[in-house]
Design an enzyme around this catalytic site. Structure first.
Site, short mmCIF file in Angstrom:
data_model
loop_
_atom_site.label_atom_id
_atom_site.label_comp_id
_atom_site.label_asym_id
_atom_site.label_seq_id
_atom_site.Cartn_x
_atom_site.Cartn_y
_atom_site.Cartn_z
N LYS A 236 0.88 -1.34 0.03
CA LYS A 236 0.08 -0.15 0.02
C LYS A 236 0.94 1.11 0.19
O LYS A 236 2.02 1.24 0.09
CB LYS A 236 -0.81 -0.14 1.20
C1 LIG Z 1 -5.52 -4.14 1.06
C2 LIG Z 1 -6.86 -4.03 1.01
C3 LIG Z 1 -7.89 -4.48 2.21
C4 LIG Z 1 -7.19 -5.52 3.02
O1 LIG Z 1 -6.28 -4.96 3.86
P1 LIG Z 1 -5.07 -5.92 4.58
O2 LIG Z 1 -4.45 -5.02 5.32
O3 LIG Z 1 -4.49 -6.39 3.43
O4 LIG Z 1 -6.19 -6.82 5.45
C5 LIG Z 1 -9.21 -4.31 1.84
N1 LIG Z 1 -9.86 -3.66 1.09
C6 LIG Z 1 -8.86 -3.19 -0.03
C7 LIG Z 1 -9.53 -2.44 -1.17
C8 LIG Z 1 -7.69 -3.54 0.08
O5 LIG Z 1 -6.78 -3.00 -1.23
#
Ligand SMILES: *Cc1c(COP(=O)(O)O)cnc(C)c1O
Length: 451
Positions: A236
């Site tokens: 991210k």
């Molecule tokens: C990455 C992501 C998640 C989940 O986050 P994690 O930290 O991997 O549990 C949920 N929704 C979206 C749109 C994401 O990109």
């Protein structure tokens, strides 16, 4: 005017008068930026547009990050409940400030943040939450872990975001909330979604897991609904490996989030409700705190590069960047997504286009292969005792029949994208390589049938 920009202008002029095919076939318009140099597709033996150059790598770290982790290590404050001034509480304050909201509860992941929010809003068995099929599995995992039913609404095919009309069509007597997903780090049509939520008295949990510090109508994403959830997973745009956060300005609700995420135990130490243990650990927060200085510069750079890419692709019909809604401000750009339009590439399928691009040194991805409405969890859930007990049989039957999202299917087939947390930190020349490779493949589109 440089030769390149002249060529580009002529290309655009040709495109706008509908003579682009003729202009390119006659070779009077060189591929933008690579005029006369690399005409033969690399996959057919020509010179690639980009050779062995690396992209800015991700996740980001520097001495700040290392020092911050060392400091936490030496402090022996390794868990948030040891100190009110440890890394996690400090990060929560900083993140709330940077998003312009009052409260933040940090968690171990974005999925945990979303699940905590669902529980804290009192949503559970027998309830439905409407969300997007075009998302990370964590979105629906958060709803399923509460034993509520995710109802997947179809997309606006140009923005890849939830279609508000379809959201409204899918509201039932069981619906408790909408979970809009700001896919690729750009906003959903939040004006319409908030209006629908208000009209039907529904909660809104923003899945802003890809949308850190992105803006809509002057507000940060995640601050528009009842709560907003973020992920700091390694890929991210702000990252610590695994991590998450919930933000909001309703003190009571945010206190409930704290209690739920702390195995049902409140800040006062009373064990009050049902909850998993989802606390962020101090080392994750230390990485985040070390990464926050410079975060504004990195987001500004990504946005500059996106504006640059958009200016280069403007008027080009073959790949069309993700549509932005009115009111969209700064984006997070976790993913940079475009729609591939094969009718402008002699009907070459997307796989062939991606193969030709890859040979040019530009590795785009189809991103999400298929929508979550097509994954096996649907059968699992419809056959599960808890769901059969909590919902009338007719509702589950209707759910199965209505679980179709043709626009999402089309989006899954047509998107070409790249993970941009790192790539969009590149230089203008890096961006030129992407555009040049696309234009070069377009210029040679009559050869795509042969590869
Ligand atoms: C990455 C992501 C998640 C989940 O986050 P994690 O930290 O991997 O549990 C949920 N929704 C979206 C749109 C994401 O990109």
């Amino acid at each position: 005017m440089s030769e390149n920009s002249l060529a580009r202008r002529r290309f655009l002029a040709a495109a706008s008068t509908g003579t682009v095919a003729a202009a390119i076939a006659s070779r009077s318009v060189p591929a933008f930026g690579q005029a006369g140099k690399a005409r033969t597709l690399a996959i057919l033996g020509g010179e690639p547009v980009r050779k062995n150059q690396s992209w800015p790598s991700w996740p980001y770290w520097d001495d700040n990050v290392v020092d911050s982790v060392v400091k936490t290590t030496k402090s022996r404050i390794w868990c948030r409940i040891q100190s009110a001034s440890g890394a996690v509480p400090t990060f929560e304050k900083e993140f709330a400030e940077r998003t312009g909201t009052k409260y933040c509860v940090a968690t171990g992941s974005g999925t945990q943040a979303l699940h905590t929010s669902v529980e804290a809003l009192g949503i559970g068995p027998g309830d439905e939450v409407i969300t997007s099929p075009y998302t990370d599995p964590g979105t629906i995992a958060a709803i399923l872990c509460a034993r509520a039913l995710p109802v997947l609404a179809d997309l606006d095919p140009d923005s890849f975001q939830l279609d508000p009309d379809d959201v409204e069509r899918r509201i039932t007597e069981f619906t408790k909330a909408i979970m809009p997903v700001h896919i690729m780090g750009q906003p959903c049509d939040m004006d319409r979604i908030m209006a629908i939520a208000k009209k039907h008295n529904l909660k809104v949990i923003e899945d802003a897991c890809q949308a850190h510090l992105a803006e809509y109508q002057g507000k940060k994403l995640g601050t528009i609904g009842d709560v907003g959830c973020f992920s700091f997973q390694a890929s991210k745009t702000i990252a610590c490996g695994e991590g998450g956060a919930i933000i909001g300005s309703d003190e009571q609700l945010m206190d409930r989030c704290y209690t739920v995420h702390n195995h049902g135990t409140s800040r006062k130490g009373r064990t009050e409700t049902i909850g998993p243990k989802y606390r962020m650990n101090e080392f994750e927060a230390a990485v985040l705190l070390g990464q926050l200085p410079g975060v504004e510069e990195r987001f500004a750079r990504r946005n500059e590069n996106v504006a640059y890419l958009a200016s280069k692709l403007a008027g080009f019909p073959g790949v069309v960047p993700q549509k932005r809604y009115e009111g969209t401000g700064r984006g997070a750009y976790y993913v940079y997504g475009m729609t591939y339009r094969k009718e402008h590439f002699h009907d070459a399928d997307r796989g062939t286009f991606l193969k030709a691009l890859r040979a040019e040194g530009i590795n785009l991805s189809p991103y999400i292969g298929q929508g979550l409405h097509r994954e096996p969890w649907v059968d699992h859930v419809l056959n599960a005792k808890v769901y059969q007990r909590m919902f009338p049989a007719e509702r589950l039957q209707e759910y199965r029949e209505q679980n179709v999202c043709p626009n999402c299917d089309a989006v899954c087939q047509n998107v070409v994208a790249f993970w941009s947390s790192g790539i969009l930190l590149g230089t203008k020349e890096d961006m030129d390589d992407i555009v040049n490779a696309i234009f070069k493949v377009h210029e040679n589109r009559d050869k795509l049938a042969t590869i």
